[in-house]
Design an enzyme around this catalytic site. Structure first.
Site, PDB file in Angstrom:
ATOM      1  N   ASN A 199      -7.252   3.663  46.469  1.00 60.16           N
ATOM      2  CA  ASN A 199      -6.915   3.870  47.885  1.00 60.16           C
ATOM      3  C   ASN A 199      -7.033   5.355  48.210  1.00 60.16           C
ATOM      4  OD1 ASN A 199      -5.320   3.265  50.513  1.00 60.16           O
ATOM      5  ND2 ASN A 199      -4.082   4.856  49.518  1.00 60.16           N
ATOM      6  N   GLU A 200      -7.655   5.646  49.339  1.00 63.85           N
ATOM      7  CA  GLU A 200      -7.801   7.042  49.785  1.00 63.85           C
ATOM      8  C   GLU A 200      -8.115   7.963  48.603  1.00 63.85           C
ATOM      9  OE1 GLU A 200      -4.637   8.176  52.541  1.00 63.85           O
ATOM     10  OE2 GLU A 200      -5.371   6.711  53.989  1.00 63.85           O
ATOM     11  N   GLU A 323      -6.588   0.196  56.913  1.00 66.62           N
ATOM     12  CA  GLU A 323      -5.384   0.847  57.454  1.00 66.62           C
ATOM     13  C   GLU A 323      -5.704   1.327  58.862  1.00 66.62           C
ATOM     14  OE1 GLU A 323      -3.210   3.703  55.037  1.00 66.62           O
ATOM     15  OE2 GLU A 323      -3.697   2.564  53.219  1.00 66.62           O
ATOM     16  N   GLN A 372       1.986  -0.878  59.174  1.00 59.85           N
ATOM     17  CA  GLN A 372       2.161  -1.875  58.128  1.00 59.85           C
ATOM     18  C   GLN A 372       2.955  -3.046  58.697  1.00 59.85           C
ATOM     19  OE1 GLN A 372       3.524  -0.192  54.428  1.00 59.85           O
ATOM     20  NE2 GLN A 372       1.957   1.394  54.418  1.00 59.85           N
TER      21      GLN A 372
END
Ligand code: AHR
Length: 519
Positions: A199-200, A323, A372
């Site tokens: 992630n990222e 996201e 989220q």
């Protein structure tokens, strides 16, 4: 020559008169909307969610433990499960986010008293006891009827650890990891399809360059397989932050297409990372700023898709916006590392507009995850002890679920402008689809904070006669649902439309979201 000129001017006169009369007949912005057999299906996974070990998303959110007095199933709140089932959430991403690249999945399996405690370094430095792990999450997805989307650890994990996780969750035959799964009480594999490859990676996932990550990706992707050679595992590369087009270009150029099922993209609607502003007490200036960032999604998915088209013209690889959402200052008095914020009509407008953008790009955007799900950032659900509220964003998701797996209907229109302080944004944002029962849905958002807008749609083109509509609106942009007034904002039946000579004319109040259904 003279004769030619007079023919031209006569033609122009007729043209202008005709055009003007078309305009004068129109009762608002004319939306050209016509079914097209070649249009893509809107993948239901665009309506996905995200649950990270962050703040009160998992612990004291989804998961209260089976000793809690709050009604639960294996520790997961029943009210949350019911609410999310009503949304038909198609997938849930877990365990992060930044947390994913610190997470070692073996810490979260086996007897509770033997699970190690760790420190959640990214989010508040709290102690994590690993009482919610792989079994808890995957069983919860079964309860929800949602597909799990697991983010693997590339930043601080190993290839072996990642490959073992896939074997543990997916392999039916006899193997070290499937034996371990069975020992821990689960006979049948869960068959997880979606796997995030870190992630990222450009930030909390390891601060890698695009070139370095592309190489890492190739190595991990070689071993992240379904163990049964059925090609059922979808590997989603950690993607760009907003307009980092170099990241997407580098991945697409350096990773063979057969090793890549999806490329991620993260974009938050943040006005200024050093001064994000409050989630409820915001000015029109801040509203305009948030909406400018939200509407930028159109440009982002267009440009990232164009890069993907160069290397993958058949559009086999998905663009996964895993996201997205609004990000404001945390609620006063709450832990700064927990990212708890309220959710207002601003967020409803943001969600409606973003989902319309995804729908209209369904040829490439095939999955997305709002950040989220519970108690963190642009949450659809907020909880306080035994109480639970559904936010305006929840209601937008509920109104829009009709688009899941429906066929996109392409639309064209020139939007009027929302003008604020000598700056402007398109005021209208629309998408449409036809579902398997032949019902047509048009979702419309009026971004303008003050002016209502009208749209006109030719019903003959749509082949529908009976119209109903729902609206989500309120008196002020700052309105929200609270624990004392949980139903202040709710969708209502809408009568602000008329059908005149085969045309549907809908009045869209300022900062509102409308979904029209045509039969
Ligand atoms: O959603 C909160 C955080 O935002 C995630 O953990 C991370 O991926 C992103 O920076």
């Amino acid at each position: 020559m003279l004769k030619f000129k007079s023919i031209i001017s006569r033609f122009l006169a007729i043209f202008f008169v005709t055009t003007l009369s078309v305009y004068s007949q129109a009762d608002g912005t004319v939306i050209t909307i016509k079914s097209d057999d070649n249009a893509p299906v809107i993948n239901k996974h665009i309506y996905g969610h995200f649950a990270e070990h962050l703040g009160r998303c998992i612990y004291d959110g989804f998961f209260v433990g089976d000793n809690s007095e709050i009604p639960n199933t294996n520790g997961v709140r029943n009210d949350i499960v019911e609410a999310l089932k009503k949304l038909q959430i198609p997938n849930l991403r877990w365990p992060g986010g930044c947390f994913a690249d610190t997470y070692h999945w073996k810490d979260g399996i086996g007897p509770l008293d033997q699970r190690p405690t760790i420190v959640n370094t990214w989010w508040g430095g709290v102690t994590e006891d690993n009482s919610f792990g792989t079994h808890d999450f995957l069983n919860m997805c079964e309860l929800l009827g949602a597909e799990p989307y697991l983010s693997g650890n590339i930043g601080s994990g190993t290839v072996q650890e990642f490959a073992d996780w896939v074997q543990y969750t997916n392999f039916a035959g006899k193997s070290p990891m499937s034996d371990l799964r069975k020992e821990n009480g689960r006979e049948k594999p869960w068959k997880v399809k979606y796997w995030g490859m870190g992630n990222e990676a450009w930030g909390c996932g390891g601060n890698m360059t695009a070139e370095y990550y592309a190489n890492e990706y190739r190595k991990y992707a070689t071993f992240v397989t379904d163990w049964e050679n059925t090609g059922s595992v979808a590997r989603i590369a950690s993607g760009a932050s907003s307009d980092d087009y170099h990241w997407t270009e580098t991945l697409m150029k350096n990773v063979p297409a057969k090793m890549l099922e999806g490329v991620a993209l993260h974009h938050y609607s943040v006005i200024d990372w050093n001064n994000k502003g409050e989630s409820v007490d915001f000015t029109e200036d801040q509203y305009f700023g948030t909406m400018s960032e939200a509407l930028k999604m159109e440009e982002l998915v267009t440009k990232h898709s164009a890069i993907m088209d160069k290397y993958d013209p058949a559009k086999k690889i998905d663009l996964v916006v895993d996201e997205w959402g609004g990000w404001y200052d945390v609620e006063k008095g709450s832990n700064p590392g927990f990212l708890y914020q309220q959710n207002t009509m601003r967020d409803a407008v943001l969600a409606g507009a973003t989902l319309n953008i995804f729908n209209n790009h369904a040829d490439r955007v095939r999955m997305a995850n709002l950040a989220q799900c519970v108690n963190v950032l642009q949450a659809v659900i907020l909880t306080k002890e035994a109480k639970m509220i559904l936010t305006p964003t929840y209601h937008v998701m509920e109104m829009y679920k009709v688009h899941q797996d429906a066929k996109l209907i392409p639309i064209k229109f020139v939007s009027p402008l929302y003008i604020y302080n000598n700056k402007s944004l398109p005021a209208l944002n629309v998408s449409a689809s036809k579902d398997s029962k032949g019902l047509v849905h048009v979702s419309m958002v009026n971004v303008d904070s003050k002016k209502e807008n009208k749209v006109e749609i030719d019903l003959n083109e749509l082949g529908v006669k009976n119209i109903t509509a729902k609206v989500l609106t309120s008196k002020t942009l700052q309105d929200h649902n609270s624990f004392d007034n949980p139903t202040k904002i709710q969708p209502a039946d809408y009568k602000g439309f008329e059908v005149k000579k085969g045309k549907l004319i809908v009045t869209i109040p300022p900062f509102s979201v409308i979904v029209v259904e045509g039969k």
